[in-house]
Scaffold this motif. Sequence first.
Motif, PDB file in Angstrom:
ATOM      1  N   THR A 140      32.742 -44.764  35.853  1.00 42.23           N
ATOM      2  CA  THR A 140      34.115 -45.097  36.214  1.00 42.23           C
ATOM      3  C   THR A 140      34.139 -45.825  37.552  1.00 42.23           C
ATOM      4  O   THR A 140      34.835 -46.834  37.710  1.00 42.23           O
ATOM      5  N   ALA A 141      33.377 -45.323  38.515  1.00 36.42           N
ATOM      6  CA  ALA A 141      33.299 -45.979  39.820  1.00 36.42           C
ATOM      7  C   ALA A 141      32.725 -47.383  39.671  1.00 36.42           C
ATOM      8  O   ALA A 141      33.220 -48.334  40.288  1.00 36.42           O
ATOM      9  N   GLN A 142      31.698 -47.522  38.845  1.00 37.91           N
ATOM     10  CA  GLN A 142      31.079 -48.832  38.615  1.00 37.91           C
ATOM     11  C   GLN A 142      32.085 -49.806  38.016  1.00 37.91           C
ATOM     12  O   GLN A 142      32.231 -50.939  38.482  1.00 37.91           O
ATOM     13  N   ARG A 143      32.811 -49.362  36.996  1.00 39.25           N
ATOM     14  CA  ARG A 143      33.782 -50.223  36.314  1.00 39.25           C
ATOM     15  C   ARG A 143      34.917 -50.619  37.270  1.00 39.25           C
ATOM     16  O   ARG A 143      35.292 -51.787  37.349  1.00 39.25           O
ATOM     17  N   LEU A 144      35.449 -49.654  38.000  1.00 45.00           N
ATOM     18  CA  LEU A 144      36.513 -49.939  38.953  1.00 45.00           C
ATOM     19  C   LEU A 144      36.032 -50.906  40.024  1.00 45.00           C
ATOM     20  O   LEU A 144      36.726 -51.855  40.389  1.00 45.00           O
ATOM     21  N   GLY A 145      34.812 -50.688  40.499  1.00 47.34           N
ATOM     22  CA  GLY A 145      34.250 -51.590  41.503  1.00 47.34           C
ATOM     23  C   GLY A 145      34.111 -53.008  40.992  1.00 47.34           C
ATOM     24  O   GLY A 145      34.405 -53.968  41.707  1.00 47.34           O
ATOM     25  N   GLU A 146      33.671 -53.153  39.765  1.00 51.13           N
ATOM     26  CA  GLU A 146      33.529 -54.496  39.175  1.00 51.13           C
ATOM     27  C   GLU A 146      34.884 -55.178  39.051  1.00 51.13           C
ATOM     28  O   GLU A 146      35.012 -56.376  39.295  1.00 51.13           O
ATOM     29  N   GLU A 147      35.917 -54.413  38.682  1.00 57.19           N
ATOM     30  CA  GLU A 147      37.260 -54.984  38.563  1.00 57.19           C
ATOM     31  C   GLU A 147      37.788 -55.427  39.928  1.00 57.19           C
ATOM     32  O   GLU A 147      38.372 -56.510  40.052  1.00 57.19           O
ATOM     33  N   VAL A 148      37.567 -54.607  40.942  1.00 61.06           N
ATOM     34  CA  VAL A 148      38.018 -54.949  42.290  1.00 61.06           C
ATOM     35  C   VAL A 148      37.262 -56.170  42.804  1.00 61.06           C
ATOM     36  O   VAL A 148      37.855 -57.095  43.369  1.00 61.06           O
ATOM     37  N   ARG A 149      35.953 -56.203  42.588  1.00 59.25           N
ATOM     38  CA  ARG A 149      35.147 -57.349  43.006  1.00 59.25           C
ATOM     39  C   ARG A 149      35.664 -58.626  42.361  1.00 59.25           C
ATOM     40  O   ARG A 149      35.851 -59.647  43.024  1.00 59.25           O
ATOM     41  N   ALA A 150      35.928 -58.569  41.078  1.00 59.27           N
ATOM     42  CA  ALA A 150      36.415 -59.747  40.360  1.00 59.27           C
ATOM     43  C   ALA A 150      37.775 -60.191  40.902  1.00 59.27           C
ATOM     44  O   ALA A 150      38.034 -61.391  41.031  1.00 59.27           O
ATOM     45  N   GLY A 151      38.614 -59.238  41.251  1.00 59.29           N
ATOM     46  CA  GLY A 151      39.920 -59.571  41.812  1.00 59.29           C
ATOM     47  C   GLY A 151      39.811 -60.277  43.150  1.00 59.29           C
ATOM     48  O   GLY A 151      40.467 -61.294  43.381  1.00 59.29           O
ATOM     49  N   TYR A 152      38.986 -59.737  44.042  1.00 64.92           N
ATOM     50  CA  TYR A 152      38.803 -60.393  45.344  1.00 64.92           C
ATOM     51  C   TYR A 152      38.126 -61.753  45.178  1.00 64.92           C
ATOM     52  O   TYR A 152      38.442 -62.703  45.890  1.00 64.92           O
ATOM     53  N   GLU A 153      37.221 -61.847  44.230  1.00 65.81           N
ATOM     54  CA  GLU A 153      36.558 -63.128  43.979  1.00 65.81           C
ATOM     55  C   GLU A 153      37.572 -64.165  43.485  1.00 65.81           C
ATOM     56  O   GLU A 153      37.544 -65.327  43.919  1.00 65.81           O
ATOM     57  N   ARG A 154      38.504 -63.746  42.602  1.00 67.06           N
ATOM     58  CA  ARG A 154      39.548 -64.650  42.123  1.00 67.06           C
ATOM     59  C   ARG A 154      40.405 -65.151  43.277  1.00 67.06           C
ATOM     60  O   ARG A 154      40.695 -66.335  43.371  1.00 67.06           O
TER      61      ARG A 154
END
Length: 87
Positions: free
Chosen positions: A67-81
């Motif tokens: 769950t932490a991994q998935r949430l982190g990937e989503e947050v990373r993608a958001g900041y990258e966008r």
Amino acid sequence: MNLQEDLKKLSEKIRQYRDEARVQLHLAREDVKDEWDDLEKDWEKFRNKLDLVLHDAEDATHDAKQTAQRLGEEVRAGYERIRDRLK
């Protein structure tokens, strides 16, 4: 490399994207600022989840780590966008 190391590296990458986006945020349009505000809430959720997983690394369930991994990937993608939109 184990999941705990992966999460630490992910956190470092997120922090980098976050810092880059924050520097450019003053140039952003209002819709980007709204997205930023939403991501800041998700960043806090991720940091809290990460702290729990890293603090209780041996006791943390595989699901909690994923769950932490998935949430982190989503947050990373958001900041990258956001970072990419501001370039």
